[in-house]
Scaffold this active site. Structure first.
Site, PDB file in Angstrom:
ATOM      1  N   THR A   2       0.779  -1.221   0.047  1.00  0.00           N
ATOM      2  CA  THR A   2      -0.079   0.113   0.666  1.00  0.00           C
ATOM      3  C   THR A   2       0.593   1.124  -0.005  1.00  0.00           C
ATOM      4  OG1 THR A   2      -1.972   1.353   0.926  1.00  0.00           O
ATOM      5  CG2 THR A   2       0.146   0.242   2.191  1.00  0.00           C
ATOM      6  N   GLY A 158       0.734   5.884  -6.651  1.00  0.00           N
ATOM      7  CA  GLY A 158      -0.060   5.058  -7.466  1.00  0.00           C
ATOM      8  C   GLY A 158      -0.140   4.773  -8.923  1.00  0.00           C
ATOM      9  N   ASP A 161       3.846   2.375  -8.399  1.00  0.00           N
ATOM     10  CA  ASP A 161       3.996   1.381  -7.384  1.00  0.00           C
ATOM     11  C   ASP A 161       2.804   0.282  -7.777  1.00  0.00           C
ATOM     12  OD1 ASP A 161       4.379  -0.286  -5.906  1.00  0.00           O
ATOM     13  OD2 ASP A 161       3.286   1.054  -4.085  1.00  0.00           O
ATOM     14  N   SER A 164       0.066   0.136  -5.798  1.00  0.00           N
ATOM     15  CA  SER A 164      -0.998   0.894  -4.672  1.00  0.00           C
ATOM     16  C   SER A 164      -2.232   1.093  -5.745  1.00  0.00           C
ATOM     17  CB  SER A 164      -0.037   2.295  -4.351  1.00  0.00           C
ATOM     18  OG  SER A 164       0.720   1.167  -3.546  1.00  0.00           O
TER      19      SER A 164
END
Length: 173
Positions: A2, A158, A161, A164
């Site tokens: 996350t 986001g 990654d 995420s």
């Protein structure tokens, strides 16, 4: 995996996280709420790691807040001590950022309770991307609020990654 990021600017603290939950190589859910309010809505927490472990830690932290009447640092230190020494808790795989209107801390299972040096904390697989983005925005002259910096940092993390996503929850205290 996350991304959780927390920023302090102009007397405001904002914390946000993405909503992706993965199981192995698959996205299982994209709308997980990893940022929550606790203790009379005066404290916000964000978690990275195993979901079940994060819920256990959140509940324990909430009990510490009640016991210590909302004192953030005392509650975080007591949680870290218990997390480190209690045999059943030692194997929990999660980290958390806790924040109130004036302080925020990273709390880990290895006993760390860390206050940020540069008004930014970030954890999770996208944490380093979010931290770099937030620091760059804090160091640049702009009119962005803490909440807007968190939103932009989560967006950048986001984009980079794979663990995420762009379904963000952001809270401000």
């Amino acid at each position: 995996m996350t991304t959780i990021v927390c920023v302090r600017k102009d007397g405001k603290v904002a914390i946000g996280g993405d909503g992706q939950a993965t199981l192995g190589n698959c996205v299982e859910k994209g709308t997980v709420r990893k940022v929550r309010r606790l203790y009379k809505d005066k404290v916000v927490t964000g978690f990275a790691g195993s979901t079940a472990d994060a819920f256990i830690l959140r509940d324990l932290f909430e009990k510490k807040l009640e016991l210590h009447q909302g004192h953030l640092v005392k509650s975080a230190v007591e949680l870290a001590k218990e997390w480190r020494t209690e045999r059943s808790l030692r194997k929990l795989e999660a980290m958390m950022i806790v924040a109130n209107e004036s302080e925020f801390l990273l709390v880990s299972g290895s006993g760390d309770v860390i206050e940020p040096e540069f008004d930014v904390l970030a954890i999770g697989s996208g944490g380093n991307y979010a931290k770099a983005a937030a620091l760059a925005l804090l160091r640049t002259e702009n009119n962005l609020s803490a909440k807007e910096i968190v939103a932009e940092a989560l967006k950048i993390a986001g984009d980079i990654d794979i663990y995420s996503n762009h379904n963000h929850v952001i809270e401000e205290v």
